[in-house]
Enzyme design. Sequence first.
Site, mmCIF file in Angstrom:
data_model
loop_
_atom_site.group_PDB
_atom_site.id
_atom_site.type_symbol
_atom_site.label_atom_id
_atom_site.label_comp_id
_atom_site.label_asym_id
_atom_site.label_seq_id
_atom_site.Cartn_x
_atom_site.Cartn_y
_atom_site.Cartn_z
ATOM 1 N N HIS A 209 17.458 -53.319 -29.236
ATOM 2 C CA HIS A 209 18.086 -53.554 -30.547
ATOM 3 C C HIS A 209 17.223 -53.082 -31.707
ATOM 4 O O HIS A 209 17.700 -52.472 -32.660
ATOM 5 C CB HIS A 209 18.359 -55.049 -30.746
ATOM 6 C CG HIS A 209 19.348 -55.610 -29.778
ATOM 7 N ND1 HIS A 209 20.327 -54.847 -29.204
ATOM 8 C CD2 HIS A 209 19.511 -56.850 -29.294
ATOM 9 C CE1 HIS A 209 21.049 -55.603 -28.397
ATOM 10 N NE2 HIS A 209 20.570 -56.830 -28.430
ATOM 11 N N GLU A 448 34.825 -41.763 -19.169
ATOM 12 C CA GLU A 448 33.594 -42.535 -19.035
ATOM 13 C C GLU A 448 33.219 -42.731 -17.569
ATOM 14 O O GLU A 448 32.115 -43.164 -17.250
ATOM 15 C CB GLU A 448 33.770 -43.910 -19.700
ATOM 16 C CG GLU A 448 34.013 -43.793 -21.181
ATOM 17 C CD GLU A 448 34.397 -45.109 -21.820
ATOM 18 O OE1 GLU A 448 33.585 -45.655 -22.583
ATOM 19 O OE2 GLU A 448 35.508 -45.597 -21.551
ATOM 20 N N ASP A 472 28.748 -44.546 -21.501
ATOM 21 C CA ASP A 472 29.130 -45.083 -20.197
ATOM 22 C C ASP A 472 29.062 -44.011 -19.110
ATOM 23 O O ASP A 472 28.636 -44.287 -17.997
ATOM 24 C CB ASP A 472 30.535 -45.693 -20.269
ATOM 25 C CG ASP A 472 30.492 -47.118 -20.797
ATOM 26 O OD1 ASP A 472 29.631 -47.886 -20.322
ATOM 27 O OD2 ASP A 472 31.277 -47.459 -21.684
ATOM 28 N N CYS A 517 32.374 -38.715 -28.008
ATOM 29 C CA CYS A 517 32.170 -39.789 -28.991
ATOM 30 C C CYS A 517 31.016 -40.717 -28.604
ATOM 31 O O CYS A 517 30.813 -41.736 -29.244
ATOM 32 C CB CYS A 517 33.451 -40.580 -29.212
ATOM 33 S SG CYS A 517 34.007 -41.470 -27.758
HETATM 34 C C1 PEP Z 1 30.775 -44.538 -24.674
HETATM 35 O O1 PEP Z 1 30.820 -45.188 -23.630
HETATM 36 O O2 PEP Z 1 30.130 -43.481 -24.799
HETATM 37 C C2 PEP Z 1 31.509 -44.996 -25.865
HETATM 38 C C3 PEP Z 1 31.611 -44.233 -26.937
HETATM 39 O O3 PEP Z 1 32.041 -46.255 -25.824
HETATM 40 P P1 PEP Z 1 31.158 -47.579 -26.062
HETATM 41 O O4 PEP Z 1 29.785 -47.152 -26.496
HETATM 42 O O5 PEP Z 1 31.911 -48.370 -27.067
HETATM 43 O O6 PEP Z 1 31.181 -48.182 -24.686
HETATM 44 MG MG MG Z 2 32.198 -46.847 -23.392
#
Ligand code: PEP
Ligand code: MG
Length: 584
Positions: A209, A448, A472, A517
Site C-alpha cells: 500500500h 484476465e 489479474d 486497462c
Molecule cells: C486487472 O485485473 O488488470 C484489472 C484492471 O482489474 P482489477 O485491477 O480491478 O482487478
Molecule cells: Mg482484475
Amino acid sequence: SPLGRGPGGGPRPGSPVAPVPILPGQVVRGLPAATGIGVGPVWHLRTGVLEVPDSRAEDPKAEWRRVREALAEVRRQVQRLRARTAREVGEQDAAIFDAHLLLLEDTDLLGDVRARIESGQAGAPAWAAAVARVESELAAISDPYLQARAADIRAIGDQVLQVLLGVSTSAATGQGVLVARDLTAGEAAELDAGRVTGVVLAQGSPTAHGAILARAKGIPAVVGAGPAVLDLPEGTVLAVDARAGEVVVDPGEAVLARFVERAGALARARQAALVHAAAPAVTRDGVHVLVGANLASVDDARMAAASGADLAGLVRTEFLFLGRDQPPDMEEQEKTYLALAEELGGRRITLRTLDVGGDKPLEYVRMRPEANPFLGVRGLRLSLARPGLLADQMLAVVRVAHATPVSLMFPMVSQVTELVQARRLLDEAVAAEGRGQPSGLQVGIMVEVPAAALKSAAFAAYVDFFSIGTNDLTQYALAAERGNDAVAAIGDPYDPGVLSLVDSVCRGSGGKLVAVCGELAADELAVGVLIGLGVRELSVSPGAVPSVKQAIRSVLIDQAAATAARALRADGPQAVRALLGRSG
Ligand code: PEP
Ligand code: MG
C-alpha cells in the site's frame, strides 16, 4: 517492549547482525516502486524508539477511557487521511484505509485489551500486548491475506500507541529523501509530494500500500534496498533513480549534476505532456491510440477530464457496492453512472459489471468460505450465480446507455458460455426497458484468465471489444498472487509469457478493438510493446493519462512491432526491459 522499534523503524535494538555500512559514492540497489528521479538529504520517519513501559494502573475505568479516546482520535486521523487520499490519489487507493477503520472496531481485539486492563495493566501496554498477539497469530498463518492484515494491524497498532504515549511521527513535515524500514499507507498518505523528493525503503514490495500511494503521488521510490540504508545519517545526500531501482549515496559533484539535469529533463517532459494532454494521442505514423482513465469515483472522473482522458476505459463499479450493508438500488446506480459521463463531458464510459467475490466479499451476499478465493466464485461467476444483483445493474446500464455512449464489460470471463449467458441477461434488460437497443451500447469482456486470452477468436463473435486486465492476467499466468509480497518479483507483467497472452488476444480479435486497462498500460516503457502487439486503447489512472499520451506520440508502429516480436522470444522480464530500454 512488545512494539519497540529502532530509529527509522529499523531493527530492534540489539539485533544480532549489523548490516555492512554504506560508503560515500556507493550505489545501493533495490526494486523500482515508482518512476522518476529525486535528489535530497536523508530524513528518517521515526527518530525515537516507541518504548512501552510495562506499567500497572490503579483505575481500570480511566485506562479503558484513555484507550477509547485514543481509538477515537486515530479514527479521526484515518478518516482525514482517507478523504485526502480520495481527493489527491483516487477512491480506489483510499479504500486501503477501510481495513484500518474496521480494525479500530474489532471486538476480539478490543475485548482482549479490556480484559488486560481489568487485570491491572495500564492502557498502553494492554493495547500493545493485544495487538502483538493478533499480529503474531495472523503472521503465523501462511495465508497472504492474513499476513497483509498483520501488516495492517501493526500499522494501526502503532498509530494508536503513539496517541497513547503522546509521541508523534513527522511524515507530514519531512523534506528530502525519506528513508524507512517500511511505509504504511497512513504514512505514505501524509507525504507532501512538493517536499519529499524520494522514498527509499529497507524492506517493502512495489505492490504494498505504501509504495502504491507514493507512486500515485508521483514520488520516486525504491523498495527492498536492505537494512544498511537505515543507518545512513540524516542529511546524507541521496540520488534516487526510481526506474532503475538505484540509489547513489553521497554522490560526487559530477554524478549529482547528472541527476539534477535528468530530474529537470523529466520535469520538462511532464510539463510538455500536460500541455498536450487534451490532444489525441497519435503515433508518428498516424495511428490513433485511445487513452482512457480507470475510475472508481465521481472525483476520479473529474480528474480524468482535467487530465485529457479520451474516455473512461474502466469504471470499477464495485466502489458503489462495497463497505455498505445493502446494494445500491437501480436509481442510485443510474444517477452515479450518469454523473461520471457528465464529468467527462459526455465521453464514452466503460462500465464493468460488479467484480467482487473471493477476496472482496460483499456483506449482503452470503458466500461459502473458499480456500482459494482468487480461483473461486468471483467476478462474472458470482454475478451469474446471484443474477438478482446483476439484473439491477444491467437495467441501470441500459438506461444510462440511452442517454450517453456506454461500453459494458464483464470481469473474470473464462468461458464463451458465461458470456452468452451474460449477454442474454443484457437482452432481457433491454427488453424490460422497452426502448430498443441503445445505439451507442458496446459490449466486451475483460481478459484476465489465460485460457480466455488463448480463446479470443472464439469470443470475438460475441463482443465489440476486448480489455486486457494485466493485473489479474499476470497473477494467473505466473501463478503468483498479486497481493503476496513474497512472489511479487515472479508476478511480473513484462514476463514474455504474459506478453504472449496479450499477443494471442490481438491475433484472435478478428479486428475488434483490444484495450489494456491493467497497471502495465500506465508504464511508459510498456506503451510501445503493447501497441506493437496490436493494442489500440490504453486505460490508466487519471494522473497518468498525459504521460501515456506523450509516450504514444513517439511510437512508430513497424518498429514497435519488430521490438514486440523480439520481446516475445526473450527469456525473461529483465531481458524484455533491457530490450525496451534500448529501443525506446
Ligand atoms: C486487472 O485485473 O488488470 C484489472 C484492471 O482489474 P482489477 O485491477 O480491478 O482487478
Ligand atoms: Mg482484475
